[in-house]
Design a protein around this motif. Structure first.
Motif, short mmCIF file in Angstrom:
data_model
loop_
_atom_site.label_atom_id
_atom_site.label_comp_id
_atom_site.label_asym_id
_atom_site.label_seq_id
_atom_site.Cartn_x
_atom_site.Cartn_y
_atom_site.Cartn_z
N MET A 1 7.84 -3.24 58.30
CA MET A 1 7.07 -4.38 57.90
C MET A 1 5.94 -4.78 59.01
SD MET A 1 7.81 -5.09 54.69
CE MET A 1 7.57 -6.94 54.12
N ALA A 2 6.40 -4.53 60.00
CA ALA A 2 5.40 -4.91 61.12
C ALA A 2 4.20 -3.60 61.28
CB ALA A 2 5.98 -5.01 62.58
N VAL A 3 4.68 -2.42 61.36
CA VAL A 3 4.01 -1.47 61.13
C VAL A 3 3.04 -1.40 60.10
CG1 VAL A 3 3.97 1.05 60.89
CG2 VAL A 3 5.31 0.18 62.36
N ALA A 4 3.46 -2.01 58.69
CA ALA A 4 2.61 -1.76 57.57
C ALA A 4 1.61 -2.72 57.85
CB ALA A 4 3.64 -2.46 56.42
N ASP A 5 1.83 -4.05 58.45
CA ASP A 5 0.71 -4.99 58.79
C ASP A 5 -0.47 -4.50 59.66
OD1 ASP A 5 2.14 -7.08 57.22
OD2 ASP A 5 3.10 -7.83 58.72
N ASP A 6 0.33 -3.70 60.87
CA ASP A 6 -0.82 -2.99 61.66
C ASP A 6 -1.61 -2.13 60.92
OD1 ASP A 6 0.20 -4.92 63.52
OD2 ASP A 6 1.63 -3.29 64.64
N LEU A 7 -1.08 -1.35 60.17
CA LEU A 7 -1.90 -0.06 59.64
C LEU A 7 -2.50 -0.72 58.22
CD1 LEU A 7 0.82 2.94 60.09
CD2 LEU A 7 -1.15 2.09 61.51
N ALA A 8 -2.36 -1.88 57.83
CA ALA A 8 -3.08 -2.27 56.52
C ALA A 8 -4.70 -2.17 56.95
CB ALA A 8 -2.78 -3.72 56.62
N GLY A 9 -5.25 -1.36 55.77
CA GLY A 9 -6.72 -1.07 55.73
C GLY A 9 -6.83 0.45 56.13
N THR A 10 -5.80 1.01 56.79
CA THR A 10 -5.79 2.23 57.15
C THR A 10 -5.03 3.32 56.33
OG1 THR A 10 -6.39 1.67 59.40
CG2 THR A 10 -5.61 3.92 59.08
N ALA A 11 -3.94 2.63 56.43
CA ALA A 11 -2.80 3.31 55.34
C ALA A 11 -1.86 2.06 54.84
CB ALA A 11 -1.77 4.31 56.08
N GLU A 12 -1.86 2.17 53.30
CA GLU A 12 -0.91 0.85 52.71
C GLU A 12 0.44 1.70 52.56
OE1 GLU A 12 -2.10 -1.83 52.46
OE2 GLU A 12 -4.06 -1.09 53.17
N LEU A 13 1.36 1.03 53.12
CA LEU A 13 2.77 1.55 53.23
C LEU A 13 3.52 0.82 52.08
CD1 LEU A 13 3.61 1.64 57.02
CD2 LEU A 13 2.28 3.26 55.75
N GLU A 14 4.42 1.54 51.35
CA GLU A 14 5.24 0.72 50.47
C GLU A 14 6.58 0.71 50.93
OE1 GLU A 14 4.56 0.47 46.40
OE2 GLU A 14 6.33 1.71 45.95
N VAL A 15 7.14 -0.56 51.49
CA VAL A 15 8.27 -0.39 52.23
C VAL A 15 9.42 -0.97 51.28
CG1 VAL A 15 9.53 -1.77 54.25
CG2 VAL A 15 7.04 -1.30 54.35
N ILE A 16 10.60 -0.27 51.48
CA ILE A 16 11.73 -0.44 50.35
C ILE A 16 13.02 -0.71 51.37
CG2 ILE A 16 13.42 0.48 48.82
CD1 ILE A 16 10.95 2.37 47.85
N ASP A 17 13.49 -1.88 51.01
CA ASP A 17 14.96 -2.17 51.40
C ASP A 17 15.95 -1.69 50.52
OD1 ASP A 17 17.25 -3.30 52.52
OD2 ASP A 17 16.58 -5.57 52.35
N PRO A 18 16.71 -0.82 50.92
CA PRO A 18 17.79 -0.01 49.89
C PRO A 18 18.81 -1.25 49.65
CG PRO A 18 17.95 0.89 52.07
CD PRO A 18 16.72 0.11 52.03
N ARG A 19 19.03 -2.12 50.69
CA ARG A 19 20.17 -3.16 50.36
C ARG A 19 21.58 -2.55 50.11
NH1 ARG A 19 17.12 -7.66 46.60
NH2 ARG A 19 17.72 -6.12 44.93
N SER A 20 21.77 -1.64 49.36
CA SER A 20 23.17 -1.12 49.19
C SER A 20 22.98 0.52 49.67
CB SER A 20 23.51 -1.10 47.64
OG SER A 20 24.01 -2.35 47.41
N LEU A 21 23.70 0.91 50.48
CA LEU A 21 23.71 2.14 51.10
C LEU A 21 24.70 3.20 49.86
CD1 LEU A 21 24.31 1.78 54.69
CD2 LEU A 21 22.17 1.52 53.25
N TYR A 22 25.67 2.51 49.34
CA TYR A 22 26.38 3.10 48.21
C TYR A 22 26.74 2.19 47.49
CZ TYR A 22 29.48 5.89 45.48
OH TYR A 22 30.02 6.86 44.58
N PRO A 23 26.59 2.20 46.10
CA PRO A 23 25.61 3.11 45.34
C PRO A 23 24.35 2.93 45.73
CG PRO A 23 26.28 1.52 43.88
CD PRO A 23 27.08 1.35 45.05
#
Length: 331
Positions: free
Chosen positions: A226-248
């Protein structure tokens, strides 16, 4: 899949530690069969997550155990099979080596071997991750080991809201759940909605929308992403996903995101070889190969125990600069 947004309605701001404690408290109030087992559990255990619950619920429901992880898990399997809902705190995740037979052959297989006639509704909690200078036997991230075992659900929350909702859902699950908590982010604060709200097991959350790169990040590395997404905003827009569950694993949410962005970075604080990163990438390559515009990238720990020396630990453990370099590689 959940599209994260600002909390509407009533919400409290709390840490991940407080969120897990509040979730356990609510489930113990709701169901008298929920019990806590662990070393020094009456005093809140090693990281004070359960502090105060013994005062509220007493000796019968918050119990200290001997320093024997095998005994803790074995007793919990028997208790769960006879109708209780034990929550066992194993302290550092590295210690599952002591009770791995119980986890693999009893927790994961009992329901199957009895043809579904015996449920095992238990939760095993363990802290993992480095950054605290706790040395090799107290700094591992081993959730991939358990995610590989049939019969056990595995969760690894990154935010206070997910932590509370997932611990509540885990306690209610009739399947055994391994609940991994990254000790470096216990103090992270966030909004948690009030009321009896759970988070479904196996449902990822898109915490930040973007069109250029999909970043799937777990636990501590979610905050770094999320910090990287903030730093790169305007240059590259990151979609950040928290999987929360690893299985399933909620592969559908990840595949939908990659179909939009065409690029994938997976960040997880576990050893790189045969890890969670590889599983996510395999799912995307199998079912979304033609969506990719660049080879997926992994961010993780080198295949080594985590060192004690601070400089060496910092060298081994991934952080925001590693995530940013991976993003630039896919771009």
């Amino acid at each position: 899949m959940v599209q994260a947004d600002a909390c509407d309605g009533d919400a409290d701001r709390m840490t991940i530690r407080e969120a897990i404690r509040e979730g356990l408290r609510e489930e113990m109030q709701r169901d008298e069969y929920v019990m806590l087992y662990g070393q020094d559990e009456r005093d809140g255990e090693s990281f004070e997550v359960t502090a105060g619950l013994h005062d509220e619920f007493g000796d019968r429901r918050v119990r200290n155990t001997p320093i024997s992880e095998a005994a803790q898990v074995g007793a919990a399997v028997g208790a769960a099979a006879t109708g209780l809902r034990p929550v066992v705190e194993l302290s550092f995740s590295d210690f599952i080596g002591v009770c791995f037979d119980q986890i693999m052959n009893q927790v994961g297989k009992t329901r199957y071997m009895f043809g579904g006639e015996s449920e095992v509704p238990l939760v095993l909690r363990a802290t993992e991750g480095g950054t605290l200078g706790a040395a090799a036997q107290h700094s591992g991230t081993v959730h991939t080991l358990v995610s590989h075992l049939p019969g056990i659900k595995v969760v690894a929350p990154a935010t206070p809201a997910a932590s509370k909702g997932l611990i509540k859902e885990s306690v209610r699950s009739d399947d055994p759940v391994m609940f991994f908590e990254n000790k470096a982010i216990y103090g992270e604060r966030g909004e948690v909605r009030t009321g009896d709200r759970t988070v479904p097991l196996g449902e990822a959350s898109v915490e930040r929308a973007g069109d250029d790169v999909t970043v799937v990040a777990t636990q501590r590395l979610f905050g770094e992403a999320m910090a990287v997404a903030d730093d790169l905003a305007g240059t590259a827009e990151l979609e950040v996903i928290d999987p929360r569950s690893l299985y399933p694993l909620d592969a559908e949410t990840i595949l939908d995101s990659v179909a939009k962005t065409g690029r994938l970075v997976v960040a997880d604080e576990s050893p790189m070889s045969y890890g969670f990163h590889a599983e996510v990438m395999a799912r995307v390559i199998e079912d979304g190969f033609f969506s990719l515009d660049a080879p997926p990238q992994r961010v993780g720990v080198a295949d080594t125990p985590v060192p004690f020396a601070p400089d060496l630990e910092a060298e081994v453990l991934p952080s925001a600069p590693d995530v940013e370099r991976a993003v630039h590689r896919v771009l």
